[in-house]
Design an enzyme around this catalytic site. Sequence first.
Site, PDB file in Angstrom:
ATOM      1  N   HIS A   1       0.219 -19.304 -22.826  1.00 53.63           N
ATOM      2  CA  HIS A   1      -1.251 -19.228 -22.909  1.00 53.63           C
ATOM      3  C   HIS A   1      -1.923 -20.586 -23.053  1.00 53.63           C
ATOM      4  O   HIS A   1      -3.152 -20.675 -23.055  1.00 53.63           O
ATOM      5  CB  HIS A   1      -1.651 -18.288 -24.058  1.00 53.63           C
TER       6      HIS A   1
ATOM      7  N   CYS B   1       0.056 -13.849 -27.014  1.00 60.48           N
ATOM      8  CA  CYS B   1       1.349 -13.142 -26.982  1.00 60.48           C
ATOM      9  C   CYS B   1       1.362 -12.010 -28.001  1.00 60.48           C
ATOM     10  O   CYS B   1       2.242 -11.152 -27.936  1.00 60.48           O
ATOM     11  CB  CYS B   1       2.506 -14.064 -27.363  1.00 60.48           C
TER      12      CYS B   1
ATOM     13  N   CYS C   1       1.300 -22.871 -26.961  1.00 56.02           N
ATOM     14  CA  CYS C   1       2.096 -21.749 -26.467  1.00 56.02           C
ATOM     15  C   CYS C   1       2.299 -21.977 -24.973  1.00 56.02           C
ATOM     16  O   CYS C   1       1.325 -22.200 -24.244  1.00 56.02           O
ATOM     17  CB  CYS C   1       1.358 -20.428 -26.697  1.00 56.02           C
TER      18      CYS C   1
ATOM     19  N   LYS D   1      -7.471 -16.221 -14.783  1.00 52.86           N
ATOM     20  CA  LYS D   1      -8.940 -16.183 -14.830  1.00 52.86           C
ATOM     21  C   LYS D   1      -9.511 -17.538 -14.435  1.00 52.86           C
ATOM     22  O   LYS D   1     -10.486 -17.626 -13.705  1.00 52.86           O
ATOM     23  CB  LYS D   1      -9.391 -15.837 -16.261  1.00 52.86           C
TER      24      LYS D   1
ATOM     25  N   CYS E   1       0.562 -16.704 -31.960  1.00 50.92           N
ATOM     26  CA  CYS E   1      -0.220 -16.820 -30.713  1.00 50.92           C
ATOM     27  C   CYS E   1      -0.854 -15.463 -30.443  1.00 50.92           C
ATOM     28  O   CYS E   1      -0.138 -14.465 -30.255  1.00 50.92           O
ATOM     29  CB  CYS E   1       0.677 -17.222 -29.541  1.00 50.92           C
TER      30      CYS E   1
ATOM     31  N   HIS F   1      -5.674  -5.390 -13.286  1.00 50.29           N
ATOM     32  CA  HIS F   1      -5.535  -6.223 -12.092  1.00 50.29           C
ATOM     33  C   HIS F   1      -4.322  -5.752 -11.284  1.00 50.29           C
ATOM     34  O   HIS F   1      -3.622  -4.807 -11.682  1.00 50.29           O
ATOM     35  CB  HIS F   1      -5.470  -7.714 -12.444  1.00 50.29           C
TER      36      HIS F   1
ATOM     37  N   HIS G   1      -0.948  -5.299 -13.108  1.00 53.18           N
ATOM     38  CA  HIS G   1      -0.816  -4.022 -13.837  1.00 53.18           C
ATOM     39  C   HIS G   1      -0.554  -2.898 -12.837  1.00 53.18           C
ATOM     40  O   HIS G   1       0.253  -2.000 -13.079  1.00 53.18           O
ATOM     41  CB  HIS G   1      -2.118  -3.679 -14.584  1.00 53.18           C
TER      42      HIS G   1
ATOM     43  N   LYS H   1       0.041 -18.137  -9.207  1.00 51.57           N
ATOM     44  CA  LYS H   1      -0.047 -17.268 -10.378  1.00 51.57           C
ATOM     45  C   LYS H   1      -1.502 -16.827 -10.563  1.00 51.57           C
ATOM     46  O   LYS H   1      -2.424 -17.621 -10.396  1.00 51.57           O
ATOM     47  CB  LYS H   1       0.449 -18.059 -11.605  1.00 51.57           C
TER      48      LYS H   1
HETATM   49  N1  MSP Z   1       0.513  -4.431 -24.245  1.00 49.17           N
HETATM   50  C1  MSP Z   1       1.672  -5.119 -23.868  1.00 49.17           C
HETATM   51  C2  MSP Z   1       2.791  -4.156 -23.515  1.00 49.17           C
HETATM   52  C3  MSP Z   1       3.155  -3.197 -24.610  1.00 49.17           C
HETATM   53  S1  MSP Z   1       4.388  -2.078 -24.071  1.00 49.17           S
HETATM   54  C4  MSP Z   1       4.829  -1.263 -25.455  1.00 49.17           C
HETATM   55  C5  MSP Z   1       1.376  -5.991 -22.656  1.00 49.17           C
HETATM   56  N2  MSP Z   1       0.248  -5.716 -21.991  1.00 49.17           N
HETATM   57  S2  MSP Z   1      -0.250  -6.502 -20.693  1.00 49.17           S
HETATM   58  O1  MSP Z   1      -1.495  -5.877 -20.330  1.00 49.17           O
HETATM   59  O2  MSP Z   1      -0.274  -7.903 -20.945  1.00 49.17           O
HETATM   60  O3  MSP Z   1       0.811  -6.257 -19.577  1.00 49.17           O
HETATM   61  C6  MSP Z   1       1.139  -4.936 -19.201  1.00 49.17           C
HETATM   62  C7  MSP Z   1       2.226  -4.941 -18.143  1.00 49.17           C
HETATM   63  O4  MSP Z   1       1.706  -5.556 -16.964  1.00 49.17           O
HETATM   64  C8  MSP Z   1       3.450  -5.742 -18.571  1.00 49.17           C
HETATM   65  O5  MSP Z   1       4.636  -5.069 -18.236  1.00 49.17           O
HETATM   66  C9  MSP Z   1       3.327  -7.016 -17.769  1.00 49.17           C
HETATM   67  O6  MSP Z   1       4.555  -7.595 -17.441  1.00 49.17           O
HETATM   68  C10 MSP Z   1       2.640  -6.503 -16.509  1.00 49.17           C
HETATM   69  N3  MSP Z   1       1.957  -7.573 -15.794  1.00 49.17           N
HETATM   70  C11 MSP Z   1       0.919  -8.341 -16.212  1.00 49.17           C
HETATM   71  N4  MSP Z   1       0.639  -9.261 -15.244  1.00 49.17           N
HETATM   72  C12 MSP Z   1       1.493  -9.101 -14.204  1.00 49.17           C
HETATM   73  C13 MSP Z   1       1.618  -9.655 -12.929  1.00 49.17           C
HETATM   74  N5  MSP Z   1       0.895 -10.653 -12.507  1.00 49.17           N
HETATM   75  N6  MSP Z   1       2.545  -9.096 -12.106  1.00 49.17           N
HETATM   76  C14 MSP Z   1       3.291  -8.014 -12.453  1.00 49.17           C
HETATM   77  N7  MSP Z   1       3.193  -7.480 -13.644  1.00 49.17           N
HETATM   78  C15 MSP Z   1       2.395  -8.060 -14.581  1.00 49.17           C
HETATM   79  O7  MSP Z   1       2.190  -6.850 -22.346  1.00 49.17           O
END
Ligand code: MSP
Length: 518
Positions: free
Chosen positions: A147, A129, A144, A302, A126, A18, A21, A299
Amino acid sequence: MTKFYTTTAIDYVNGAPHIGHAYEKILTDVIYRHFTQRCENTYFLTGTDEHGIKIQKTAGEKGISPKDFCDMNAQKFIDAWKALDVDYSQFIRTTDKQHEEIVQKIFKKLVEKGDIYKHAYTGLYCSGCEAFLSEKDLTEDGLCPDHLKKPEVVEEENYFFKLTKYKDAIIKHIKTNPDFIVPAFRANEVLNQLENIEDISVSRVKSNVSWGIPVLDNPEQVIYVWIDALSNYITAIGYNPDGESDDKFKNLWPADVQVIGKDILKFHSIYWIAILMALDLPLPKHILAHGWITIDQTKMSKSLGNVISPTSVLEAFNLEIPDPLRYYMASSAPCGKDGNYSDEDFKEKVNAHLANSMGNLLNRTLSMLVKYFDGDIKPEFLGKNELKNQALETVKAVKHHFDYFEVQEAAQKIIELVDITNKYVTDNAPWTLAKEGQMDRCGEVLTNVLQVMTVIASLIYPYCPNIAQAMAEQLGYDIKTKLDDITCESLKAGHLIDKENIKPVFLRMDSELADKKK
Ligand code: MSP
């Protein structure tokens, strides 16, 4: 600075990428591309985090094997980063064989060192997390807080990592290196968390979590997904826990900046640092914790149905290049603060900055050079450039902001230079000079502007690589020029451009022309 190694968090593959990411990958790519303009040896690592109970459960619900599920979703991340021109050097998947083997060896090394021990334990886990929570972390209803789900009670004999052994060393490191955690205001948060730190469980019983890397000497235990995931930063570049590491590792480690979201700062500034200390490895120079992206100030979730995929934005606006989205995302928030995405704001900002101010400036200046001088820069136009100091000051300021990973602030400086140059055109009115027959002065003004445009092309390149390339082509400028070699004097006397080669580098997103192209 000769080398620059940067990493992103690796994304869970239980869904498609998304815009949150994407924000992180774009931000890191912009930082990375900027440092390729300053260093010889640069490396950018990203990838996917594929083990753990969350993926195991989601794959199970879909009735496919975890590996097939990961293969399918990892590809979506690879495709999205390609569409956004994220120029990573390597994409690691935690299901890569080399990664799995090195993680097993890292674990074994820590057991042998006495930093990992066995311990019977009851805890609250959780799966969202992928972490144990303590009672005080939960909401009043026992959920949590992130979540809003009840954690599962887990009673297992696991391996534990002696996190407490490294507590004082981590506190000392954070206090003596105020620029280690970026932005600095987050360091206090981490220091507070360190107050109550306990040893952590670093394995799960295989019968409960089967989708993970087995412990080498005890395959009934599976290595905790965060230990597995954090290790990617060194496994990818050839760290060897029980022998000589690859040259790549020797040349790149420690990382110069590890970019992550604010939600996973604890894992990176406490757990990861303790692991590195236990392995006797140097620590990353900076951990950059970026803020979160909201959608229309809400925020993303889903349940609200407001999750936006980055490629859907490119499609909705019929964008052939990702530059506008890259520019918008990278400049959406001051360093470390939350940012926001909205369709309206996106369109307005990129139209104003990239089309009206920057693109138009180049287009009309080149058009005047053709109209008045057949596209030639004459030797007499190359006098003292009144804009040179400002252009070179901007290069300095942009470099300074990037030294602190202030990507939005650096973009503002670049747009300021565009505005100054636009004002210079208005103030000097080359069209009036031409009408009055002051041709040398007219040519000088246009050349001064074009010299600055080469500097702007270099500076905007990390954000907008395609637009910068198109600008450079029309200016006969080498976009690979290192920032230290910028002189604001790269254009020489001679023929620069013909009318038919002048093309808008970026069309307003709502312009008729852009519509026709579609
Ligand atoms: N898999 C773990 C990270 C392991 S690193 C050794 C994880 N994955 S995640 O898919 O949940 O998130 C990946 C990255 O995307 C994280 O740095 C997280 O902060 C970032 N983001 C997820 N949603 C976000 C937003 N809405 N906005 C900005 N960044 C966000 O955590």
